[in-house]
Write an enzyme that holds these catalytic residues in place. Structure first.
Site, PDB file in Angstrom:
ATOM      1  N   PRO A 132       0.797  -1.225   0.000  1.00 16.98           N
ATOM      2  CA  PRO A 132       0.000   0.000   0.000  1.00 16.98           C
ATOM      3  C   PRO A 132       0.829   1.274   0.000  1.00 16.98           C
ATOM      4  O   PRO A 132       1.864   1.362   0.656  1.00 16.98           O
ATOM      5  CB  PRO A 132      -0.821  -0.107   1.294  1.00 16.98           C
ATOM      6  CG  PRO A 132      -0.075  -1.060   2.146  1.00 16.98           C
ATOM      7  CD  PRO A 132       0.575  -2.029   1.205  1.00 16.98           C
ATOM      8  N   ASN A 133       0.301   2.227  -0.743  1.00 15.02           N
ATOM      9  CA  ASN A 133       0.827   3.605  -0.838  1.00 15.02           C
ATOM     10  C   ASN A 133       2.122   3.721  -1.635  1.00 15.02           C
ATOM     11  O   ASN A 133       2.600   4.830  -1.869  1.00 15.02           O
ATOM     12  CB  ASN A 133       0.994   4.232   0.563  1.00 15.02           C
ATOM     13  CG  ASN A 133      -0.325   4.320   1.294  1.00 15.02           C
ATOM     14  OD1 ASN A 133      -1.274   4.880   0.749  1.00 15.02           O
ATOM     15  ND2 ASN A 133      -0.412   3.738   2.477  1.00 15.02           N
ATOM     16  N   ARG A 190       5.012  11.122  -2.224  1.00 19.98           N
ATOM     17  CA  ARG A 190       4.737  10.824  -0.821  1.00 19.98           C
ATOM     18  C   ARG A 190       5.994  10.991   0.021  1.00 19.98           C
ATOM     19  O   ARG A 190       6.977  10.281  -0.190  1.00 19.98           O
ATOM     20  CB  ARG A 190       4.271   9.373  -0.756  1.00 19.98           C
ATOM     21  CG  ARG A 190       4.098   8.809   0.613  1.00 19.98           C
ATOM     22  CD  ARG A 190       3.974   7.294   0.517  1.00 19.98           C
ATOM     23  NE  ARG A 190       3.770   6.747   1.832  1.00 19.98           N
ATOM     24  CZ  ARG A 190       4.101   5.519   2.197  1.00 19.98           C
ATOM     25  NH1 ARG A 190       4.654   4.702   1.328  1.00 19.98           N
ATOM     26  NH2 ARG A 190       3.895   5.119   3.417  1.00 19.98           N
ATOM     27  N   TYR A 219      11.119   8.838   1.519  1.00 24.79           N
ATOM     28  CA  TYR A 219      11.094   7.772   0.518  1.00 24.79           C
ATOM     29  C   TYR A 219      11.805   8.122  -0.786  1.00 24.79           C
ATOM     30  O   TYR A 219      11.940   7.269  -1.657  1.00 24.79           O
ATOM     31  CB  TYR A 219       9.641   7.371   0.235  1.00 24.79           C
ATOM     32  CG  TYR A 219       8.935   6.846   1.472  1.00 24.79           C
ATOM     33  CD1 TYR A 219       9.383   5.681   2.102  1.00 24.79           C
ATOM     34  CD2 TYR A 219       7.849   7.511   2.042  1.00 24.79           C
ATOM     35  CE1 TYR A 219       8.760   5.200   3.244  1.00 24.79           C
ATOM     36  CE2 TYR A 219       7.218   7.036   3.183  1.00 24.79           C
ATOM     37  CZ  TYR A 219       7.684   5.879   3.780  1.00 24.79           C
ATOM     38  OH  TYR A 219       7.070   5.402   4.910  1.00 24.79           O
ATOM     39  N   ASN A 263       8.286  -5.375  -1.077  1.00 26.04           N
ATOM     40  CA  ASN A 263       8.151  -4.251  -0.152  1.00 26.04           C
ATOM     41  C   ASN A 263       6.673  -4.202   0.214  1.00 26.04           C
ATOM     42  O   ASN A 263       5.848  -3.719  -0.569  1.00 26.04           O
ATOM     43  CB  ASN A 263       8.596  -2.932  -0.785  1.00 26.04           C
ATOM     44  CG  ASN A 263       8.489  -1.775   0.201  1.00 26.04           C
ATOM     45  OD1 ASN A 263       7.952  -1.927   1.292  1.00 26.04           O
ATOM     46  ND2 ASN A 263       8.995  -0.620  -0.191  1.00 26.04           N
ATOM     47  N   ALA A 307       3.103  -0.809   4.709  1.00 30.07           N
ATOM     48  CA  ALA A 307       2.606  -0.880   6.094  1.00 30.07           C
ATOM     49  C   ALA A 307       2.115  -2.273   6.479  1.00 30.07           C
ATOM     50  O   ALA A 307       2.064  -2.596   7.676  1.00 30.07           O
ATOM     51  CB  ALA A 307       1.501   0.149   6.284  1.00 30.07           C
ATOM     52  N   GLU A 316      13.185  -9.129   1.280  1.00 31.37           N
ATOM     53  CA  GLU A 316      12.377  -8.003   1.778  1.00 31.37           C
ATOM     54  C   GLU A 316      13.139  -6.708   1.495  1.00 31.37           C
ATOM     55  O   GLU A 316      14.336  -6.620   1.777  1.00 31.37           O
ATOM     56  CB  GLU A 316      12.182  -8.175   3.286  1.00 31.37           C
ATOM     57  CG  GLU A 316      11.447  -7.039   3.947  1.00 31.37           C
ATOM     58  CD  GLU A 316      11.452  -7.153   5.476  1.00 31.37           C
ATOM     59  OE1 GLU A 316      12.284  -7.901   6.038  1.00 31.37           O
ATOM     60  OE2 GLU A 316      10.626  -6.474   6.098  1.00 31.37           O
ATOM     61  N   HIS A 321      12.879  -2.351   1.878  1.00 35.61           N
ATOM     62  CA  HIS A 321      12.235  -1.102   2.295  1.00 35.61           C
ATOM     63  C   HIS A 321      13.095   0.060   1.844  1.00 35.61           C
ATOM     64  O   HIS A 321      14.336  -0.007   1.932  1.00 35.61           O
ATOM     65  CB  HIS A 321      12.074  -1.037   3.819  1.00 35.61           C
ATOM     66  CG  HIS A 321      11.184  -2.103   4.351  1.00 35.61           C
ATOM     67  ND1 HIS A 321       9.812  -2.049   4.232  1.00 35.61           N
ATOM     68  CD2 HIS A 321      11.465  -3.275   4.953  1.00 35.61           C
ATOM     69  CE1 HIS A 321       9.290  -3.140   4.759  1.00 35.61           C
ATOM     70  NE2 HIS A 321      10.270  -3.906   5.196  1.00 35.61           N
ATOM     71  N   ARG A 374      12.681   4.077  12.846  1.00 35.08           N
ATOM     72  CA  ARG A 374      11.613   5.089  12.794  1.00 35.08           C
ATOM     73  C   ARG A 374      10.676   4.935  14.004  1.00 35.08           C
ATOM     74  O   ARG A 374      11.144   4.660  15.094  1.00 35.08           O
ATOM     75  CB  ARG A 374      10.893   4.969  11.450  1.00 35.08           C
ATOM     76  CG  ARG A 374      11.837   5.286  10.265  1.00 35.08           C
ATOM     77  CD  ARG A 374      11.147   5.132   8.925  1.00 35.08           C
ATOM     78  NE  ARG A 374      10.005   6.027   8.814  1.00 35.08           N
ATOM     79  CZ  ARG A 374       9.072   5.933   7.856  1.00 35.08           C
ATOM     80  NH1 ARG A 374       9.176   4.989   6.934  1.00 35.08           N
ATOM     81  NH2 ARG A 374       8.062   6.775   7.825  1.00 35.08           N
TER      82      ARG A 374
HETATM   83  C1  DQA Z   1       8.189   1.189   3.754  1.00 39.18           C
HETATM   84  C2  DQA Z   1       8.264   1.353   5.273  1.00 39.18           C
HETATM   85  C3  DQA Z   1       6.927   1.106   5.905  1.00 39.18           C
HETATM   86  O1  DQA Z   1       7.024   1.298   7.315  1.00 39.18           O
HETATM   87  C4  DQA Z   1       5.892   2.070   5.370  1.00 39.18           C
HETATM   88  O2  DQA Z   1       4.627   1.789   5.909  1.00 39.18           O
HETATM   89  C5  DQA Z   1       5.859   2.101   3.893  1.00 39.18           C
HETATM   90  C6  DQA Z   1       7.120   2.079   3.156  1.00 39.18           C
HETATM   91  C7  DQA Z   1       9.526   1.557   3.076  1.00 39.18           C
HETATM   92  O3  DQA Z   1       9.705   1.174   1.942  1.00 39.18           O
HETATM   93  O4  DQA Z   1      10.361   2.235   3.687  1.00 39.18           O
HETATM   94  O5  DQA Z   1       4.801   2.231   3.281  1.00 39.18           O
HETATM   95  O6  DQA Z   1       7.906  -0.162   3.442  1.00 39.18           O
END
Ligand code: DQA
Length: 143
Positions: free
Chosen positions: A11-12, A19, A24, A73, A76, A97, A99, A106
């Site tokens: 998501p997102n 964003r 990011y 990735n 959340a 994985e 990120h 964080r």
């Molecule tokens: C994320 C880190 C997560 O905590 C966050 O919710 C994201 C992006 C990252 O790529 O740093 O949506 O996965």
């Protein structure tokens, strides 16, 4: 042998570039996809994004059937989804994985992680370069 690599984004991550760029970065998700495809040698890259937890679980299950490696990735859902954890546990692909940020450095709520325990490796905190590192490491490990 031609490798099949799934790259799944939660998501997102469709909002990358707009964003919170101070966290990011400025790369867009389609920019990351293009860079990965340019680096992919003869591997097939299936690159996808969803905001839906069930869709992500379905794609992890699909990866387990058809992909040699899953780069994920989960956004959340990393911190919330036992369904995703269970799907990853059942997934037969190698799992990396990724990120963009380093969630462990964080907010406290980001220190809960349901993905890492299922992953063969984790890359965090390198921004978009983390995706390329995951891909390069995957390709180098197979060559
Ligand atoms: C994320 C880190 C997560 O905590 C966050 O919710 C994201 C992006 C990252 O790529 O740093 O949506 O996965």
């Amino acid at each position: 042998m031609q490798q099949h690599i799934f790259v799944l984004n939660g998501p997102n991550l469709n909002l990358l570039g707009q964003r919170e760029p101070e966290i990011y970065g400025h790369d867009t998700l389609s920019g990351i996809e293009q860079k990965m495809k340019a680096l992919a040698r003869e591997a097939i890259i299936s690159f996808r994004q969803t905001n839906s937890e069930g869709q992500l679980v379905d794609w992890v299950q699909e990866a387990g059937r058809v992909a040699d490696t899953l780069i994920i990735n989960a956004g959340a859902y990393t911190h919330t989804s036992i369904a995703l954890h269970d799907a990853l546990r059942a997934c037969k692909s190698k799992i990396i994985e990724v990120h963009l940020s380093n969630p462990a450095a964080r907010e406290e709520f980001r220190t809960t992680n349901y993905v890492s325990a299922c992953a063969d490796a984790t890359i965090a905190g390198f921004g978009a370069a983390g995706y390329l590192m995951a891909l390069t490491a995957t390709l180098d490990a197979q060559s």
